[in-house]
Design a protein around this motif. Sequence first.
Motif, PDB file in Angstrom:
ATOM      1  N   VAL A   7       3.086  -3.072  -3.606  1.00  0.00           N
ATOM      2  CA  VAL A   7       3.992  -4.341  -3.052  1.00  0.00           C
ATOM      3  C   VAL A   7       3.319  -4.805  -1.689  1.00  0.00           C
ATOM      4  O   VAL A   7       2.813  -4.007  -1.007  1.00  0.00           O
ATOM      5  N   CYS A   8       3.226  -6.230  -1.653  1.00  0.00           N
ATOM      6  CA  CYS A   8       2.559  -6.692  -0.245  1.00  0.00           C
ATOM      7  C   CYS A   8       3.714  -7.638   0.513  1.00  0.00           C
ATOM      8  O   CYS A   8       4.434  -8.035  -0.223  1.00  0.00           O
ATOM      9  N   ASP A   9       3.599  -7.461   1.686  1.00  0.00           N
ATOM     10  CA  ASP A   9       4.602  -7.936   2.484  1.00  0.00           C
ATOM     11  C   ASP A   9       4.380  -9.433   2.979  1.00  0.00           C
ATOM     12  O   ASP A   9       5.045 -10.144   3.585  1.00  0.00           O
ATOM     13  N   GLY A  10       3.136  -9.784   2.385  1.00  0.00           N
ATOM     14  CA  GLY A  10       2.738 -11.374   2.586  1.00  0.00           C
ATOM     15  C   GLY A  10       2.091 -11.477   3.902  1.00  0.00           C
ATOM     16  O   GLY A  10       1.373 -12.532   4.311  1.00  0.00           O
ATOM     17  N   ASN A  11       1.875 -10.391   4.648  1.00  0.00           N
ATOM     18  CA  ASN A  11       1.337 -10.531   5.832  1.00  0.00           C
ATOM     19  C   ASN A  11       0.022  -9.548   5.942  1.00  0.00           C
ATOM     20  O   ASN A  11      -0.086  -8.892   6.863  1.00  0.00           O
ATOM     21  N   SER A  12      -0.685  -9.541   4.725  1.00  0.00           N
ATOM     22  CA  SER A  12      -1.739  -8.688   4.538  1.00  0.00           C
ATOM     23  C   SER A  12      -1.689  -6.975   4.653  1.00  0.00           C
ATOM     24  O   SER A  12      -2.622  -6.271   5.139  1.00  0.00           O
TER      25      SER A  12
ATOM     26  N   TYR B  74       1.834  -1.941   0.466  1.00  0.00           N
ATOM     27  CA  TYR B  74       2.611  -0.820   0.365  1.00  0.00           C
ATOM     28  C   TYR B  74       2.635  -0.138  -1.134  1.00  0.00           C
ATOM     29  O   TYR B  74       2.633  -0.715  -2.065  1.00  0.00           O
ATOM     30  N   CYS B  75       2.002   0.983  -1.106  1.00  0.00           N
ATOM     31  CA  CYS B  75       2.080   1.889  -2.256  1.00  0.00           C
ATOM     32  C   CYS B  75       3.464   2.499  -2.393  1.00  0.00           C
ATOM     33  O   CYS B  75       3.806   3.264  -1.472  1.00  0.00           O
ATOM     34  N   CYS B  76       4.198   2.143  -3.552  1.00  0.00           N
ATOM     35  CA  CYS B  76       5.473   2.445  -3.684  1.00  0.00           C
ATOM     36  C   CYS B  76       5.934   3.416  -4.852  1.00  0.00           C
ATOM     37  O   CYS B  76       5.153   3.337  -5.762  1.00  0.00           O
ATOM     38  N   GLU B  77       6.869   4.191  -4.889  1.00  0.00           N
ATOM     39  CA  GLU B  77       7.276   4.760  -5.967  1.00  0.00           C
ATOM     40  C   GLU B  77       8.655   4.432  -6.428  1.00  0.00           C
ATOM     41  O   GLU B  77       9.569   4.354  -5.468  1.00  0.00           O
ATOM     42  N   ILE B  78       8.974   4.040  -7.623  1.00  0.00           N
ATOM     43  CA  ILE B  78      10.441   3.506  -7.957  1.00  0.00           C
ATOM     44  C   ILE B  78      11.316   4.712  -7.859  1.00  0.00           C
ATOM     45  O   ILE B  78      10.746   5.829  -8.504  1.00  0.00           O
ATOM     46  N   THR B  79      12.292   4.552  -7.145  1.00  0.00           N
ATOM     47  CA  THR B  79      13.491   5.655  -7.126  1.00  0.00           C
ATOM     48  C   THR B  79      14.639   5.456  -8.053  1.00  0.00           C
ATOM     49  O   THR B  79      15.246   6.284  -8.864  1.00  0.00           O
ATOM     50  N   GLU B  80      15.182   3.999  -8.015  1.00  0.00           N
ATOM     51  CA  GLU B  80      16.424   3.648  -8.745  1.00  0.00           C
ATOM     52  C   GLU B  80      16.237   2.415  -9.295  1.00  0.00           C
ATOM     53  O   GLU B  80      15.510   1.410  -8.685  1.00  0.00           O
ATOM     54  N   ILE B  81      16.710   2.211 -10.794  1.00  0.00           N
ATOM     55  CA  ILE B  81      16.553   0.808 -11.044  1.00  0.00           C
ATOM     56  C   ILE B  81      18.086   0.474 -11.489  1.00  0.00           C
ATOM     57  O   ILE B  81      18.651   1.293 -12.162  1.00  0.00           O
ATOM     58  N   HIS B  82      18.518  -0.652 -11.186  1.00  0.00           N
ATOM     59  CA  HIS B  82      19.994  -1.037 -11.338  1.00  0.00           C
ATOM     60  C   HIS B  82      19.771  -2.539 -12.162  1.00  0.00           C
ATOM     61  O   HIS B  82      19.913  -3.620 -11.675  1.00  0.00           O
ATOM     62  N   PRO B  83      19.639  -2.446 -13.789  1.00  0.00           N
ATOM     63  CA  PRO B  83      19.105  -3.586 -14.498  1.00  0.00           C
ATOM     64  C   PRO B  83      20.224  -4.801 -13.993  1.00  0.00           C
ATOM     65  O   PRO B  83      20.010  -5.925 -13.817  1.00  0.00           O
ATOM     66  N   ARG B  84      21.799  -4.480 -14.041  1.00  0.00           N
ATOM     67  CA  ARG B  84      22.475  -5.572 -14.067  1.00  0.00           C
ATOM     68  C   ARG B  84      22.594  -6.309 -12.594  1.00  0.00           C
ATOM     69  O   ARG B  84      22.541  -7.531 -12.619  1.00  0.00           O
ATOM     70  N   GLN B  85      22.085  -5.676 -11.656  1.00  0.00           N
ATOM     71  CA  GLN B  85      22.271  -6.233 -10.466  1.00  0.00           C
ATOM     72  C   GLN B  85      20.764  -6.625 -10.057  1.00  0.00           C
ATOM     73  O   GLN B  85      20.488  -7.115  -9.078  1.00  0.00           O
TER      74      GLN B  85
ATOM     75  N   ILE C  25       8.549   4.318  -0.098  1.00  0.00           N
ATOM     76  CA  ILE C  25       7.218   3.847   0.472  1.00  0.00           C
ATOM     77  C   ILE C  25       6.443   5.031   0.510  1.00  0.00           C
ATOM     78  O   ILE C  25       6.771   5.861   1.249  1.00  0.00           O
ATOM     79  N   LEU C  26       5.307   5.105  -0.128  1.00  0.00           N
ATOM     80  CA  LEU C  26       4.373   6.237  -0.081  1.00  0.00           C
ATOM     81  C   LEU C  26       3.331   6.012   1.140  1.00  0.00           C
ATOM     82  O   LEU C  26       3.070   6.924   1.781  1.00  0.00           O
ATOM     83  N   ASN C  27       2.747   4.831   1.133  1.00  0.00           N
ATOM     84  CA  ASN C  27       1.885   4.661   2.304  1.00  0.00           C
ATOM     85  C   ASN C  27       1.596   3.271   2.356  1.00  0.00           C
ATOM     86  O   ASN C  27       1.751   2.310   1.430  1.00  0.00           O
ATOM     87  N   VAL C  28       1.245   2.836   3.826  1.00  0.00           N
ATOM     88  CA  VAL C  28       0.920   1.394   3.856  1.00  0.00           C
ATOM     89  C   VAL C  28      -0.325   1.268   4.260  1.00  0.00           C
ATOM     90  O   VAL C  28      -0.967   1.947   5.134  1.00  0.00           O
ATOM     91  N   CYS C  29      -1.131   0.214   4.063  1.00  0.00           N
ATOM     92  CA  CYS C  29      -2.237  -0.026   4.426  1.00  0.00           C
ATOM     93  C   CYS C  29      -2.745  -1.520   4.467  1.00  0.00           C
ATOM     94  O   CYS C  29      -2.172  -2.187   3.885  1.00  0.00           O
ATOM     95  N   PRO C  30      -3.702  -1.899   5.202  1.00  0.00           N
ATOM     96  CA  PRO C  30      -4.194  -3.412   5.377  1.00  0.00           C
ATOM     97  C   PRO C  30      -4.794  -3.707   3.878  1.00  0.00           C
ATOM     98  O   PRO C  30      -5.095  -2.860   3.260  1.00  0.00           O
TER      99      PRO C  30
END
Length: 250
Positions: free
Chosen positions: A37-42, A45-56, A63-68
């Motif tokens: 995932v990128c925040d749009g400011n360079s 974020y390397c992320c792991e999915i924890t929960e999925i709520h399809p209807r919502q 967040i596992l780690n953040v880097c430029p």
Amino acid sequence: MPKYFADLSGESPVLTGENASHLISSLRASPGDRIAVCDGNSMDYCCEITEIHPRQKQVFVRILNVCPSPAEPHIKASLYQAIAKGDKFEYAVQKCVEMGIFEIIPITTEYTLAKDGLSENKLKRLQAISEAAAKQSMRGIIPRVLPATSLEQAIMDSKRHRLAFAPYENERRQGIKSFLSRKIINSNETAGIFIGPEGGFSPGEVTAFEKNGIERVSLGPRILRAETAGLVALSAMFYEFDELRASNDG
Ligand code: SAM
């Protein structure tokens, strides 16, 4: 690993809307999967999915780690591109975003065929093209496509850049190679590239460049389409100033 642009600030980082739909419906993601995932400011974020709520339409992540973002050039380049008809301008946006442009400023010039500037809808479409190209090329930002401005205003705006130049199809003395070899631009400094319309720059516009210290350069003896020229100029500049290195290349 697919990459998404999202704001992950807040207690429980979550992807929603189109991002969530893509993960849920297209990728059939599940908890434990990793995504970028990128925040749009360079920042990436390397992320792991924890929960999925399809209807919502919510996908919660850890967040596992953040880097430029390794995909962002150090030089922030602005493309002052004359508005072109049809999908030519869209092509220029897409290719220059893939190449690493920072922002795109549409300009109207004397010979611009599309005289009525850019409509709100067209601007929205161009921004969507920039976003799609940024995602596809794993950029760290979504380059902005700004509202159209006149060449005169663009020249004034370009005074903030360390380096501003105008590829000019009738330039016979100075090629981009020799021009750039004599210039220095440091990380986080900015540059501006002016590209004319299908009809080229007018003599008065070439004089305006001269009067404002914006040097003309040739991109070679062949006449490039307006939608090609920006990409060529940007590539040459990034090559000269080392922006085409591999992520871990020295
Ligand atoms: N007036 C030209 C002709 O006679 O065909 C066409 C202009 S070209 C399609 C559009 C723009 O691309 C030019 O204004 C210039 O900014 C850039 N361009 C195209 N070929 C170039 C070249 N060989 N050297 C420098 N700039 C070039």
